[in-house]
Design an enzyme around this catalytic site. Structure first.
Site, mmCIF file in Angstrom:
data_model
loop_
_atom_site.group_PDB
_atom_site.id
_atom_site.type_symbol
_atom_site.label_atom_id
_atom_site.label_comp_id
_atom_site.label_asym_id
_atom_site.label_seq_id
_atom_site.Cartn_x
_atom_site.Cartn_y
_atom_site.Cartn_z
ATOM 1 N N HIS A 273 0.851 -1.186 0.000
ATOM 2 C CA HIS A 273 0.000 0.000 0.000
ATOM 3 C C HIS A 273 0.889 1.238 0.000
ATOM 4 C CE1 HIS A 273 -2.992 2.979 1.335
ATOM 5 N NE2 HIS A 273 -3.893 2.146 0.834
ATOM 6 N N GLU A 326 -7.905 -4.411 -0.999
ATOM 7 C CA GLU A 326 -8.448 -5.032 -2.199
ATOM 8 C C GLU A 326 -8.430 -6.554 -2.139
ATOM 9 O OE1 GLU A 326 -6.268 -2.547 -2.361
ATOM 10 O OE2 GLU A 326 -7.262 -0.922 -3.447
#
Length: 387
Positions: A273, A326
């Site tokens: 991330h 996700e």
């Protein structure tokens, strides 16, 4: 302008504005090193675990969590805004047909533009705060109706009209499938939507604020945000993370499949991330949600997560690469019956509330966002050659 003056005027910043503070906000924050993010003063994950979507929407719009009476009133008020104007409904078949090859987000951009035109939304610069807030509520309430109608029309199905007696998440699933969802699946989708309402100054949120700084109308700001979200580096990862699970296939293929791609310099979708340097708290919560459903798909996802993180730690020492939102978002949405092409649009159905809160906040500031670029092309001026 001389080079010395330019050097004194310009402020060099990191690529992508990484770490650059561009304004103050009261909406929320992401603390990447702590693995924590919040909406106003509350943990976003705790909100997702304990409150309903409409309560968190109220928090972002009005700055406080509602009591039961105010929460019920807000939910009823926004539910009454779900039905689309007749002129918008009449235009949707053509929008769906024109967007058939471009996907649901392209259709959503156009559908939102039609809605804004039909409603006569005015520039936020020209209207008072109450009118701005009403415009955001109207647009947000209509987004699930737009998304599901366009999806169904694209599949040759009739749109399903919204129901005011269902929650935001349950109504979304109902309009998508035509069947009232069971409470467990509706709650799982609701938790996902809450967990992704806002997340700092990501690309789509910043885009919405830049457009709002020009004084444009609410829908113009939202359409720009949807355009930013459509990029695969921002909102397209949940379905790609599932594609990774499909490509690996079986536990014995995890290590060779991952090693081959990491050594080739490829990105493993669903891992890492831009902000978090520890586990993404959204991923942790959605892993819990997935485990409530159980089954082979969830067991395989958990095993892939464990093995991939170990391989990444070995091949990329010193970097903290964990699953992001996700990875398990894709698993949860699949378990809830959502088709993959609707994963990112479902993300948008929640994030539209966060975009709107940022639009309202930005509209309070009359200063337009207008940075500069350093010119590095051929030296000017050069005489234009004769034709």
């Amino acid at each position: 302008m001389s080079s010395n003056r330019a050097a004194a005027t310009f402020v060099d910043v990191p690529r992508g504005l990484a770490g650059v503070v561009v304004t103050d906000t009261r909406i929320g924050d992401v603390r990447g090193r702590e693995g924590f993010y919040h909406y106003r003063q509350y943990s976003a994950v705790e909100l997702a675990r304990t409150r309903r979507f409409e309560d968190v929407w109220h928090l972002l719009v009005h700055g406080e969590l509602p009591d039961p009476e105010a929460g019920a009133a807000f939910a009823a008020r926004t539910a009454a805004l779900r039905r689309l104007p007749e002129e918008v409904r009449a235009a949707l078949p053509a929008v769906a047909a024109a967007s058939a090859r471009s996907g649901p987000l392209a259709a959503m951009r156009t559908g939102l533009s039609v809605l804004g035109a039909a409603k006569g939304f005015r520039p936020v610069y020209d209207i008072d705060p109450d009118r701005r807030r009403e415009d955001t509520l109207t647009a947000c309430a209509a987004v699930p109706t737009l998304l599901t109608a366009l999806h169904r029309l694209g599949k040759g199905l009739e749109p399903v009209e919204p129901r005011e007696d269902l929650s935001y998440a349950a109504n979304y699933l109902y309009m998508l499938t035509g069947s009232e969802p069971d409470p467990e699946r509706a709650r799982a989708v609701e938790q996902y939507l809450i967990s992704t309402i806002d997340h700092g100054f990501n690309a789509s949120t910043f885009t919405a604020r830049v457009i709002a700084s020009t004084g444009a109308d609410v829908v113009a700001c939202l359409v720009g945000a949807v355009g930013a979200l459509s990029g695969p580096l921002h909102g397209g990862a949940p379905s790609r993370a599932l594609d990774t699970l499909d490509a690996i296939g079986t536990p014995d293929r995890i290590a060779p499949w991952i090693r081959e791609r990491v050594l080739a310099g490829e990105r493993i979708m669903g891992f890492g991330h831009a902000v978090y340097r520890t586990e993404d708290p959204r991923s942790h919560m959605l892993r819990e949600t997935a485990r409530r459903f159980g089954g082979p798909r969830v067991e395989f996802a958990v095993e892939v997560e464990r093995r991939v993180e170990a391989i990444l730690a070995e091949l990329k020492p010193g970097r903290e690469l964990h699953t992001n939102v996700e990875f398990y978002a894709g698993v949860v949405m699949e378990l809830c019956g959502l088709p993959r092409e609707m994963f990112t649009p479902t993300f948008a159905a929640g994030r539209v509330v966060g975009w709107s809160a940022n639009i309202l906040e930005q509209a309070e500031d009359s200063k337009i966002i207008r940075p500069v670029a350093r010119y590095v092309g051929p030296q000017a001026p050069v005489t234009v050659p004769a034709a």
